[in-house]
Design a protein around this motif. Structure first.
Motif, PDB file in Angstrom:
ATOM      1  N   TYR A 138       1.215   8.444   8.640  1.00  0.00           N
ATOM      2  CA  TYR A 138       2.093   7.822   7.651  1.00  0.00           C
ATOM      3  C   TYR A 138       2.296   8.853   6.539  1.00  0.00           C
ATOM      4  O   TYR A 138       1.338   9.221   5.865  1.00  0.00           O
ATOM      5  N   SER A 183      -0.021  -6.671   4.347  1.00  0.00           N
ATOM      6  CA  SER A 183       1.118  -6.721   5.271  1.00  0.00           C
ATOM      7  C   SER A 183       0.730  -7.070   6.705  1.00  0.00           C
ATOM      8  O   SER A 183       1.246  -8.013   7.283  1.00  0.00           O
ATOM      9  N   LYS A 184      -0.157  -6.259   7.275  1.00  0.00           N
ATOM     10  CA  LYS A 184      -0.390  -6.335   8.730  1.00  0.00           C
ATOM     11  C   LYS A 184      -1.371  -7.450   9.089  1.00  0.00           C
ATOM     12  O   LYS A 184      -1.108  -8.236   9.985  1.00  0.00           O
ATOM     13  N   SER A 198       0.830  -1.214   0.000  1.00  0.00           N
ATOM     14  CA  SER A 198       0.000   0.000   0.000  1.00  0.00           C
ATOM     15  C   SER A 198       0.865   1.265   0.000  1.00  0.00           C
ATOM     16  O   SER A 198       0.416   2.324  -0.436  1.00  0.00           O
ATOM     17  N   LYS A 199       2.102   1.157   0.452  1.00  0.00           N
ATOM     18  CA  LYS A 199       2.983   2.336   0.426  1.00  0.00           C
ATOM     19  C   LYS A 199       3.109   2.889  -0.996  1.00  0.00           C
ATOM     20  O   LYS A 199       3.045   4.101  -1.223  1.00  0.00           O
ATOM     21  N   ARG A 201       4.915  -7.607  -0.235  1.00  0.00           N
ATOM     22  CA  ARG A 201       4.580  -6.393  -0.986  1.00  0.00           C
ATOM     23  C   ARG A 201       3.327  -6.585  -1.832  1.00  0.00           C
ATOM     24  O   ARG A 201       3.379  -6.714  -3.059  1.00  0.00           O
ATOM     25  N   ASP A 251      -6.602   5.196   4.062  1.00  0.00           N
ATOM     26  CA  ASP A 251      -5.534   4.199   4.201  1.00  0.00           C
ATOM     27  C   ASP A 251      -5.992   3.155   5.227  1.00  0.00           C
ATOM     28  O   ASP A 251      -6.073   3.442   6.425  1.00  0.00           O
ATOM     29  N   SER A 302      -3.889  -3.369   2.505  1.00  0.00           N
ATOM     30  CA  SER A 302      -2.566  -3.996   2.544  1.00  0.00           C
ATOM     31  C   SER A 302      -2.671  -5.441   3.002  1.00  0.00           C
ATOM     32  O   SER A 302      -3.485  -5.763   3.865  1.00  0.00           O
ATOM     33  N   HIS A 349      -4.233  -1.008   8.365  1.00  0.00           N
ATOM     34  CA  HIS A 349      -4.400  -1.739   9.634  1.00  0.00           C
ATOM     35  C   HIS A 349      -5.844  -2.216   9.831  1.00  0.00           C
ATOM     36  O   HIS A 349      -6.247  -2.537  10.947  1.00  0.00           O
TER      37      HIS A 349
END
Ligand SMILES: Cc1ncc(COP(=O)(O)O)c(C=O)c1O
Length: 409
Positions: free
Chosen positions: A140, A250-251, A115-116, A259, A218, A248, A221
Motif C-alpha cells: 500500500y 474498514s475491513k 487509516s489511509k 472512514r 499497518d 482501520s 487487515h
C-alpha cells in the motif's frame, strides 16, 4: 488550447509544469477501461469481479442503529478535533480483548479519518529532505508517496515467496540504514496475504532499536487472519517503545466508507501524529466515532466477517487449484496472491502479470489485479457481491467453467 497561467505553478511532486499532460495510464485505470470494454464486447457474459478491494456488505445492523441515534444528538454536531474519549476508550478495550495489548486511551490512542489518512500524515512527523522510509513492495504505497512529497526517499524491501513474504532486514545496506527513519510494515499483508509470526515482530523490535528506526505497522487487515489468531505488533515486548500500529474499521467491521481508524503505540509518537493531524483535519463526525465504538465493543462482528471471508477464500483456492493455478490458502486478508500464468498451452504468452490480467478480463470477463513489483502475481479478492452461499457457489462454478477451458502455463 493554451495552458492556463497556473500550469507553470504546479509543484514538482505532482509533475510540475507537465502536470496533467502525461499519457501513462495507471494500473487501476487500465483495469477500469478493460472492464468497460469487456462489458461492451460481451454483454451476454457476466463480469466476474475479483478485482474489488472493498467489503461487499453493509456495516452491522446494530452499528447502523447507533449511528441513526447519534446523528440526531446536538452534542455530536461540532468539530471532533483529535477525537472523543468514547472512541479511544472502546479502542483500548478492543486492543486488550483481541490482542492482550494495554493502552492508555488518553495518550496512546488517536483516531484518524480512515487509516489511509494516518499513513499519509505520519511521514510529516519524521521525514526531512533526504531521509529514508523503508517500505515493503508490493504494498500500500501511501506512506511512500508522502515521504517523497517531503523530499524523502523510499527504499523498497521486496516481499518474496522464498522469505514467506517477510522483508529481508539483514540485507539492507548500512548506508541506507544510516539515513532511514521509518520502517513501514503491513501484516496481514496486502496484497500477498502473508501474516507475520511473533518471532518476526521480535526481530523488528530489536532491529528498530539497533538502527534507530520508528516502526509503522499497518494493521488495516489485522482481523482477517486465518493461519494464526489475529495478532498485534504491539503485543511483542518492546514494540510500544519503538513504534505505532495503524488500525482501520474498514475491513474487519464492514465500515469501509465510514472512514474511521486509529493510531496507537508510544505516546510521544501518537502525540506527534496527533499534532500533524490537528493541522490537517478537524476530526471525524462524532456520531461516526460513537457508532465505531459500538462496533468495537461487539466481538461477534469481526468474527462473523472473518468466517465469511475465510469460507469464500477456501472456495476460491480450491476452485483455482482445480483450474491449474498454483495457490495455497493465504495467511490472512481477503486477497489471494498467486503467480500469474505465463501463457496458455498453444496460445498467447504473457510477458507479465498485467498482460495475464488483461487477457482474463478481455477473453473471459474475469477481473483480477496484477502485481509486477516483485515477481508476476495476480490478486484475486473475495469481496465480490454474492447475496448468500448459493450465490457464492454459483459464482465459483461460473468462474471454474470459464477458467477450465484453458490450459494455463
Ligand atoms: C494495506 C492497507 N492499508 C490501509 C488501507 C486504508 O484503509 P482505510 O483508509 O479504509 O482504513 C488499505 C485499504 O485498502 C489497505 O489495504
Amino acid at each position: 488550447m493554451s495552458d492556463p497561467y497556473f500550469q507553470q505553478l504546479f509543484a514538482d511532486r505532482i509533475g510540475g509544469a507537465q502536470y496533467g499532460k502525461g499519457t501513462a495510464i495507471y494500473k487501476f485505470e487500465k483495469i477500469k477501461r478493460a472492464k468497460r470494454q469487456a462489458l461492451a464486447d460481451h454483454p451476454e457474459r457476466r463480469l466476474l469481479d475479483f478485482g474489488i478491494g472493498e467489503n461487499d456488505a453493509l456495516a452491522d445492523t446494530r452499528v447502523r442503529q447507533v449511528m441513526a441515534e447519534e446523528i440526531n444528538k446536538p452534542e455530536n454536531r461540532g468539530y471532533a478535533d483529535n477525537g472523543v474519549a468514547e472512541f479511544k476508550e472502546a479502542v483500548a478495550r478492543f486492543m486488550q480483548r483481541e490482542y492482550g495489548v494495554a493502552l492508555d486511551p488518553a495518550s496512546e490512542i488517536n483516531h484518524c479519518i480512515g487509516s489511509k489518512t494516518a499513513l499519509s500524515m505520519l511521514p510529516a512527523a519524521f521525514i526531512n529532505s533526504g531521509d529514508i522510509t523503508l517500505m515493503t513492495v508490493p504494498g500500500y504505497p501511501v506512506a511512500g508517496t508522502h515521504t517523497a512529497y517531503y523530499g524523502g526517499i523510499v527504499h523498497k524491501l521486496p516481499l518474496l515467496v522464498e522469505n514467506n513474504f517477510l522483508p529481508d532486514l539483514d540485507g539492507i545496506a548500512p548506508d541506507i540504514l544510516d539515513r532511514a527513519k521509518l520502517l513501514v510494515l503491513c501484516y496481514p499483508n496486502s496484497p500477498t496475504g502473508a501474516t507475520a509470526p511473533r518471532e518476526f515482530y521480535e526481530k523488528v523490535v530489536q532491529f528498530a532499536r539497533e538502527h534507530s528506526l520508528v516502526v509503522v505497522q499497518d494493521a488495516a487487515h489485522a482481523l482477517l487472519s486465518f493461519d494464526r489468531a489475529p495478532n498485534s505488533f504491539l503485543s511483542v515486548p518492546g514494540a510500544q517503545e519503538v513504534g505505532v500500529e495503524v488500525h482501520s474499521m474498514s475491513k474487519g467491521f464492514d465500515m469501509i466508507g465510514w472512514r474511521m481508524g486509529w493510531v496507537c503505540g508510544h505516546r510521544q509518537l501518537v502525540s506527534a501524529f496527533a499534532d500533524v493531524k490537528d493541522n490537517c483535519d478537524s476530526g471525524q463526525f462524532i456520531a461516526i466515532q460513537k457508532a465505531a465504538a459500538a462496533a468495537l465493543d461487539d466481538a461477534s462482528i469481526p468474527r462473523r466477517i472473518h468466517a465469511k471471508y475465510q469460507r469464500r477464500m477456501e472456495k476460491l483456492v480450491a476452485m483455482l487449484t482445480r483450474c491449474g493455478f498454483q495457490c495455497t490458502m493465504p495467511g490472512g486478508t481477503y486477497f489471494l496472491y498467486t503467480p500469474a500464468p505465463t501463457g496458455l498451452e498453444g496460445g498467447p504468452r504473457f510477458e507479465n502479470a498485467e498482460a495475464a490480467s488483461q487477457y482474463l478480463i478481455a477473453e473471459q470477463s474475469i477481473c483480477t489485479v496484477p502485481w509486477d513489483d516483485a515477481g508476476a502475481f495476480l490478486r484475486f479478492s473475495v469481496t465480490y457481491e454474492a447475496a448468500d452461499e448459493a450465490a457464492e457457489d454459483a459464482l465459483m462454478a461460473e468462474a471454474e467453467a470459464r477458467l477450465k477451458n484453458s490450459n494455463w502455463k
